[in-house]
Design a protein around this motif. Structure first.
Motif, PDB file in Angstrom:
ATOM      1  N   ARG A 194       0.833  -1.204   0.000  1.00  0.00           N
ATOM      2  CA  ARG A 194       0.000   0.000   0.000  1.00  0.00           C
ATOM      3  C   ARG A 194       0.869   1.257   0.000  1.00  0.00           C
ATOM      4  NH1 ARG A 194      -5.314  -1.428   1.556  1.00  0.00           N
ATOM      5  NH2 ARG A 194      -5.403  -3.452   2.623  1.00  0.00           N
ATOM      6  N   ARG A 195       2.075   1.146   0.550  1.00  0.00           N
ATOM      7  CA  ARG A 195       2.944   2.308   0.684  1.00  0.00           C
ATOM      8  C   ARG A 195       3.985   2.405  -0.437  1.00  0.00           C
ATOM      9  NH1 ARG A 195       2.694  -0.141   5.731  1.00  0.00           N
ATOM     10  NH2 ARG A 195       4.821  -0.985   5.510  1.00  0.00           N
ATOM     11  N   LEU A 196       3.958   1.447  -1.341  1.00  0.00           N
ATOM     12  CA  LEU A 196       4.941   1.450  -2.418  1.00  0.00           C
ATOM     13  C   LEU A 196       4.366   2.048  -3.698  1.00  0.00           C
ATOM     14  CD1 LEU A 196       6.486  -2.126  -1.930  1.00  0.00           C
ATOM     15  CD2 LEU A 196       7.495   0.079  -1.293  1.00  0.00           C
ATOM     16  N   GLN A 197       5.253   2.382  -4.594  1.00  0.00           N
ATOM     17  CA  GLN A 197       4.866   2.984  -5.871  1.00  0.00           C
ATOM     18  C   GLN A 197       4.032   2.006  -6.697  1.00  0.00           C
ATOM     19  OE1 GLN A 197       8.246   4.246  -8.134  1.00  0.00           O
ATOM     20  NE2 GLN A 197       7.052   5.025  -9.855  1.00  0.00           N
ATOM     21  N   ALA A 198       3.051   2.521  -7.412  1.00  0.00           N
ATOM     22  CA  ALA A 198       2.195   1.682  -8.260  1.00  0.00           C
ATOM     23  C   ALA A 198       3.018   0.989  -9.341  1.00  0.00           C
ATOM     24  CB  ALA A 198       1.092   2.526  -8.888  1.00  0.00           C
ATOM     25  N   LEU A 199       2.574  -0.196  -9.736  1.00  0.00           N
ATOM     26  CA  LEU A 199       3.271  -0.952 -10.775  1.00  0.00           C
ATOM     27  C   LEU A 199       2.899  -0.443 -12.161  1.00  0.00           C
ATOM     28  CD1 LEU A 199       2.684  -4.595  -9.464  1.00  0.00           C
ATOM     29  CD2 LEU A 199       4.792  -3.267  -9.295  1.00  0.00           C
ATOM     30  N   PRO A 200       3.831  -0.516 -13.104  1.00  0.00           N
ATOM     31  CA  PRO A 200       3.470  -0.212 -14.492  1.00  0.00           C
ATOM     32  C   PRO A 200       2.585  -1.329 -15.045  1.00  0.00           C
ATOM     33  CG  PRO A 200       5.707  -1.045 -14.389  1.00  0.00           C
ATOM     34  CD  PRO A 200       5.262  -0.863 -12.964  1.00  0.00           C
ATOM     35  N   ASP A 201       1.822  -1.035 -16.068  1.00  0.00           N
ATOM     36  CA  ASP A 201       0.995  -2.064 -16.699  1.00  0.00           C
ATOM     37  C   ASP A 201       1.885  -3.116 -17.351  1.00  0.00           C
ATOM     38  OD1 ASP A 201      -1.306  -0.731 -15.978  1.00  0.00           O
ATOM     39  OD2 ASP A 201      -1.450   0.354 -17.888  1.00  0.00           O
ATOM     40  N   LEU A 202       1.375  -4.357 -17.379  1.00  0.00           N
ATOM     41  CA  LEU A 202       2.083  -5.393 -18.122  1.00  0.00           C
ATOM     42  C   LEU A 202       1.962  -5.109 -19.615  1.00  0.00           C
ATOM     43  CD1 LEU A 202       1.040  -8.638 -16.198  1.00  0.00           C
ATOM     44  CD2 LEU A 202       3.279  -7.543 -16.215  1.00  0.00           C
ATOM     45  N   GLN A 203       3.022  -5.324 -20.327  1.00  0.00           N
ATOM     46  CA  GLN A 203       3.039  -5.036 -21.763  1.00  0.00           C
ATOM     47  C   GLN A 203       3.021  -6.338 -22.548  1.00  0.00           C
ATOM     48  OE1 GLN A 203       6.490  -2.557 -22.390  1.00  0.00           O
ATOM     49  NE2 GLN A 203       5.873  -1.113 -20.805  1.00  0.00           N
ATOM     50  N   TRP A 204       1.858  -6.942 -22.609  1.00  0.00           N
ATOM     51  CA  TRP A 204       1.713  -8.204 -23.329  1.00  0.00           C
ATOM     52  C   TRP A 204       1.058  -7.955 -24.678  1.00  0.00           C
ATOM     53  CZ3 TRP A 204      -0.146 -12.719 -19.688  1.00  0.00           C
ATOM     54  CH2 TRP A 204       0.792 -12.900 -18.659  1.00  0.00           C
ATOM     55  N   GLU A 205       1.765  -8.325 -25.736  1.00  0.00           N
ATOM     56  CA  GLU A 205       1.164  -8.206 -27.059  1.00  0.00           C
ATOM     57  C   GLU A 205       0.175  -9.357 -27.264  1.00  0.00           C
ATOM     58  OE1 GLU A 205       4.959 -10.657 -27.627  1.00  0.00           O
ATOM     59  OE2 GLU A 205       4.337  -8.897 -26.457  1.00  0.00           O
ATOM     60  N   ASN A 206      -0.683  -9.228 -28.271  1.00  0.00           N
ATOM     61  CA  ASN A 206      -1.647 -10.278 -28.581  1.00  0.00           C
ATOM     62  C   ASN A 206      -0.915 -11.602 -28.808  1.00  0.00           C
ATOM     63  OD1 ASN A 206      -3.805  -8.521 -28.421  1.00  0.00           O
ATOM     64  ND2 ASN A 206      -3.818  -8.066 -30.611  1.00  0.00           N
ATOM     65  N   GLY A 207      -1.440 -12.648 -28.197  1.00  0.00           N
ATOM     66  CA  GLY A 207      -0.857 -13.971 -28.364  1.00  0.00           C
ATOM     67  C   GLY A 207       0.170 -14.342 -27.316  1.00  0.00           C
ATOM     68  N   PHE A 208       0.632 -13.357 -26.522  1.00  0.00           N
ATOM     69  CA  PHE A 208       1.705 -13.653 -25.570  1.00  0.00           C
ATOM     70  C   PHE A 208       1.254 -14.601 -24.457  1.00  0.00           C
ATOM     71  CE2 PHE A 208       4.475 -12.668 -21.907  1.00  0.00           C
ATOM     72  CZ  PHE A 208       5.684 -13.049 -22.474  1.00  0.00           C
ATOM     73  N   ALA A 209      -0.022 -14.507 -24.050  1.00  0.00           N
ATOM     74  CA  ALA A 209      -0.519 -15.378 -22.976  1.00  0.00           C
ATOM     75  C   ALA A 209      -0.524 -16.848 -23.382  1.00  0.00           C
ATOM     76  CB  ALA A 209      -1.933 -14.956 -22.569  1.00  0.00           C
ATOM     77  N   ARG A 210      -0.419 -17.130 -24.681  1.00  0.00           N
ATOM     78  CA  ARG A 210      -0.379 -18.514 -25.148  1.00  0.00           C
ATOM     79  C   ARG A 210       0.960 -19.183 -24.822  1.00  0.00           C
ATOM     80  NH1 ARG A 210      -4.291 -19.708 -29.327  1.00  0.00           N
ATOM     81  NH2 ARG A 210      -5.639 -17.895 -29.720  1.00  0.00           N
ATOM     82  N   LYS A 211       2.013 -18.375 -24.733  1.00  0.00           N
ATOM     83  CA  LYS A 211       3.336 -18.943 -24.489  1.00  0.00           C
ATOM     84  C   LYS A 211       3.916 -18.561 -23.133  1.00  0.00           C
ATOM     85  CE  LYS A 211       5.424 -15.153 -27.176  1.00  0.00           C
ATOM     86  NZ  LYS A 211       6.217 -14.811 -28.359  1.00  0.00           N
ATOM     87  N   LYS A 212       3.235 -17.671 -22.408  1.00  0.00           N
ATOM     88  CA  LYS A 212       3.719 -17.236 -21.107  1.00  0.00           C
ATOM     89  C   LYS A 212       3.284 -18.224 -20.032  1.00  0.00           C
ATOM     90  CE  LYS A 212       5.509 -14.433 -18.007  1.00  0.00           C
ATOM     91  NZ  LYS A 212       5.737 -15.452 -16.964  1.00  0.00           N
ATOM     92  N   VAL A 213       4.250 -18.793 -19.324  1.00  0.00           N
ATOM     93  CA  VAL A 213       3.962 -19.779 -18.282  1.00  0.00           C
ATOM     94  C   VAL A 213       3.337 -19.091 -17.067  1.00  0.00           C
ATOM     95  CG1 VAL A 213       4.942 -21.503 -16.721  1.00  0.00           C
ATOM     96  CG2 VAL A 213       5.847 -21.256 -19.056  1.00  0.00           C
ATOM     97  N   ALA A 214       2.224 -19.641 -16.588  1.00  0.00           N
ATOM     98  CA  ALA A 214       1.568 -19.151 -15.376  1.00  0.00           C
ATOM     99  C   ALA A 214       1.912 -20.049 -14.188  1.00  0.00           C
ATOM    100  CB  ALA A 214       0.055 -19.097 -15.570  1.00  0.00           C
ATOM    101  N   PHE A 215       1.776 -21.354 -14.403  1.00  0.00           N
ATOM    102  CA  PHE A 215       2.000 -22.327 -13.334  1.00  0.00           C
ATOM    103  C   PHE A 215       2.957 -23.423 -13.808  1.00  0.00           C
ATOM    104  CE2 PHE A 215      -2.111 -20.492 -12.333  1.00  0.00           C
ATOM    105  CZ  PHE A 215      -2.115 -20.398 -10.946  1.00  0.00           C
ATOM    106  N   VAL A 216       3.835 -23.842 -12.924  1.00  0.00           N
ATOM    107  CA  VAL A 216       4.585 -25.083 -13.130  1.00  0.00           C
ATOM    108  C   VAL A 216       4.023 -26.068 -12.119  1.00  0.00           C
ATOM    109  CG1 VAL A 216       6.830 -26.210 -13.235  1.00  0.00           C
ATOM    110  CG2 VAL A 216       6.648 -23.791 -13.771  1.00  0.00           C
ATOM    111  N   SER A 217       3.108 -26.907 -12.579  1.00  0.00           N
ATOM    112  CA  SER A 217       2.484 -27.909 -11.710  1.00  0.00           C
ATOM    113  C   SER A 217       3.149 -29.253 -11.964  1.00  0.00           C
ATOM    114  CB  SER A 217       0.985 -27.994 -11.986  1.00  0.00           C
ATOM    115  OG  SER A 217       0.336 -26.811 -11.585  1.00  0.00           O
ATOM    116  N   TYR A 218       3.383 -29.994 -10.912  1.00  0.00           N
ATOM    117  CA  TYR A 218       4.150 -31.226 -11.063  1.00  0.00           C
ATOM    118  C   TYR A 218       3.255 -32.449 -11.209  1.00  0.00           C
ATOM    119  CZ  TYR A 218       8.613 -29.070 -10.968  1.00  0.00           C
ATOM    120  OH  TYR A 218       9.702 -28.327 -11.357  1.00  0.00           O
ATOM    121  N   SER A 219       3.561 -33.231 -12.236  1.00  0.00           N
ATOM    122  CA  SER A 219       2.794 -34.425 -12.582  1.00  0.00           C
ATOM    123  C   SER A 219       3.775 -35.473 -13.053  1.00  0.00           C
ATOM    124  CB  SER A 219       1.794 -34.104 -13.702  1.00  0.00           C
ATOM    125  OG  SER A 219       1.334 -35.281 -14.333  1.00  0.00           O
ATOM    126  N   SER A 220       3.419 -36.734 -12.864  1.00  0.00           N
ATOM    127  CA  SER A 220       4.263 -37.806 -13.387  1.00  0.00           C
ATOM    128  C   SER A 220       3.934 -38.100 -14.840  1.00  0.00           C
ATOM    129  CB  SER A 220       4.100 -39.074 -12.544  1.00  0.00           C
ATOM    130  OG  SER A 220       4.582 -38.858 -11.244  1.00  0.00           O
TER     131      SER A 220
END
Length: 586
Positions: free
Chosen positions: A197-223
């Motif tokens: 609350r006391r820190l400077q606001a973050l800049p917006d994320l700069q994601w171009e169209n299609g970037f969410a398709r290759k950007k990793v959100a979670f590394v979940s572990y499975s066998s």
């Protein structure tokens, strides 16, 4: 090529944003989520009743992200994201906690700085958690007071300083005075929110169209289909897609216009809970009532208290419901409309029994895996076929193939292959597993599930998927995966063991349990004392769900192929014949 898809009555999959993080998609009404002013709180503590509104969670995400940025020393949050020069793997955070209402909030906060979260099974011991931390290259940990000892031991092994270990607030009822005392001095998630609350606001994320398709959100572990746990790279777009697939399919038999409460009991680290309960339901305006652990009476009290309409369970919990009808009759469970089960197969017999005992509750079953970002099929409430895993979700193509890779028609059993936008990026640093699991055929990328399935047409004309066997060798214990290779490797370290193989055996409470077939070294007696020694050897070093609940059997030789691969199917057949001869229910 024979393709199986969603029924015609399921609406087509709409366009989805591919330039935003999953948290932005779940919380921001600009992307189709239910109106926050008319929504229930996304997460409610099933013990204390504490909750935060959609707006409050969005604020907590933003404030915590500011503090996380400072702690991880991220100069430019967009580096390693849409830009280059800063590795995204320098922003991995391990999450090791029992269920709590801030679990997803901390994940979204990490994503807000272009980071990656790696949820870990709360049942892990220190060595198992350390393996995941090191493999994912995690730089910080969010844990909770009850798991702090284990987390600190794992952090030390992974080279993570105590100052990068933070606590998620969990209900006081699940912490002892000793746990709370030990937790003193560690910063909590609430501390980070207050700092932000006391820190400077973050800049917006700069994601171009299609970037969410290759950007990793979670590394979940499975066998995966076999072997030791592997990091599954799940993109933001993978999850966005599966959330919409689930909702689009559910519209055929669920009323999303009226906010309701659903049960979020299953571990939030598990992909089933992570996507289906804790993201799909809040997106449509429902509350996920978060429960940290299962106990039958508190479970029933929670249903009655919060008037839960949808229970997400696993077969062992349904067995308890079926066997404790007298106790359940003492509670008002009339609010329950649906029970969805997943993570392990539900038998036709148990499904029918539940339908008989609790006729106002529709029992539906789903099928999916970590590699598909969860759901591939589930039962529609308008066409319930007991024992079936239901129909295919929109936007998903499925094939059934034989050992030669030839496509099979209805009624023919073979390996299930899946192609869709919810199929994950792949495995972390594991080319061999990627090449074996994800294949390009006929212009599509297919996930080889390792599951044997058959497609049958119901009396209403819909194609249902039945999972009939497991080609892959994983053991499912109460919905958790157990890799035979992991237990075999551990048993081979015992001085009395010359060779071994581990297979699943049926269990009423957990669906399956591991059983070890062991070849002893020369001169070692195949006694009951030796059996108990080996069972203890595993129990002392592995999580509870990995213990040899199926026992130990001594054999002269482990059956193997000419290439040295263990032929576990032969041992499974041997075990099945033995149980049949003893009159056991198979």
């Amino acid at each position: 090529m024979i393709i199986y898809e969603a029924p015609k009555w399921v609406a087509k999959l709409p366009a989805r944003p591919d330039h935003i993080p999953i948290g932005e998609f779940i919380l921001n009404p600009a992307y189709g989520r239910a109106d926050p002013a008319k929504s229930n709180p996304p997460f409610v503590c099933g013990i204390t009743g504490k909750s935060y509104s959609v707006t409050e969670i969005a604020e907590r995400v933003e404030y915590a992200a500011r503090a996380i940025r400072r702690i991880l020393k991220i100069d430019d949050i967009n580096k390693g994201g849409a830009q280059t020069g800063f590795s995204e793997w320098e922003k991995v955070v391990g999450i090791f906690s029992i269920n709590c209402i801030d679990y997803l909030t901390v994940c979204y906060a990490v994503h807000r700085v272009n980071g990656i979260t790696s949820p870990a099974n709360a049942a892990y011991n220190a060595a198992e958690f350390a393996y995941q931390l090191k493999d994912s290259k995690a730089k910080a940990i969010f844990t909770c007071a009850p798991l702090l000892d284990t987390a600190l031991e794992a952090a030390k092994e992974a080279g993570i300083s105590k100052e990068y270990v933070f606590l998620l607030p969990v209900p006081g009822e699940v912490t002892t005075a000793e746990m709370r005392k030990q937790a003193e001095g560690f910063r909590t998630f609430d501390d980070l929110v207050d700092e932000g609350r006391r820190l400077q606001a973050l800049p917006d994320l700069q994601w171009e169209n299609g970037f969410a398709r290759k950007k990793v959100a979670f590394v979940s572990y499975s066998s995966g289909t076999s072997g030791l746990p592997k990091g599954v790279l799940i993109s933001h777009f993978n999850m966005v897609t599966n959330v919409i697939q689930i909702i689009q399919y559910g519209k055929s038999f669920r009323d999303y216009s009226k906010p309701t409460n659903i049960l979020a009991l299953l571990p939030q680290s598990h992909i089933y809970a992570l996507v289906v309960m804790n993201q799909s339901e809040p997106y449509v305006g429902n509350s996920a009532v978060v429960v940290p652990k299962f106990e039958l009476v508190p479970f029933l009290d929670c249903i009655q208290r919060f008037k839960l309409s949808f229970l997400f369970l696993v077969p062992p919990l349904m067995i308890l419901m079926a066997k404790n009808k007298a106790l359940l009759d003492k509670y008002d469970l009339s609010s329950v409309q649906l029970i969805m089960t997943g993570a392990a197969p539900l038998t036709e017999e148990l499904s029918l029994e539940m339908d008989k005992l609790y006729p106002w509750m529709k029992v539906v079953q789903g099928y999916g895996m970590t590699e598909s970002s969860t759901v591939v099929t589930f039962t529609s409430g308008i066409d319930i076929w007991h024992g079936s895993s239901g129909c295919i979700l929109p936007g998903i193509k499925c094939r059934i193939v034989n050992l030669e890779g030839e496509d099979l028609g209805e009624g023919e059993a073979g390996e299930l292959l899946i192609s869709a936008d919810n199929i994950v990026i792949g495995y972390l640093n594991n080319k061999k597993a990627n090449d074996e699991t994800f294949v390009m055929e006929h212009g599509h990328r297919w996930l080889r599930t390792g599951d044997e399935a058959v497609v049958k047409k119901s009396s209403k004309g819909n194609q249902h998927v039945f999972i009939v066997d497991r080609l892959k060798e994983l053991i499912k214990v109460s919905g958790f995966q157990v890799a035979p290779a992991e237990l075999e490797g551990h048993l081979l370290n015992h001085p009395k063991v010359a060779d071994c193989a581990v297979i699943p055996v049926p269990n009423d409470k957990t669906v399956e349990m591991p059983k070890a077939f062991v070849v002893l070294n020369p001169g070692v007696s195949p006694s009951e004392e030796t059996k108990q020694e080996l069972i203890k050897w595993v129990a002392d070093h592995k999580s509870k769900h990995k213990r040899l609940g199926g026992g130990v059997e001594f054999i002269d030789i482990v059956p193997k192929s000419p290439s040295g691969k263990i032929l576990r199917r032969l041992l499974r057949d041997k075990e099945r014949d033995r149980r049949r001869a003893e009159g056991a229910k198979l």
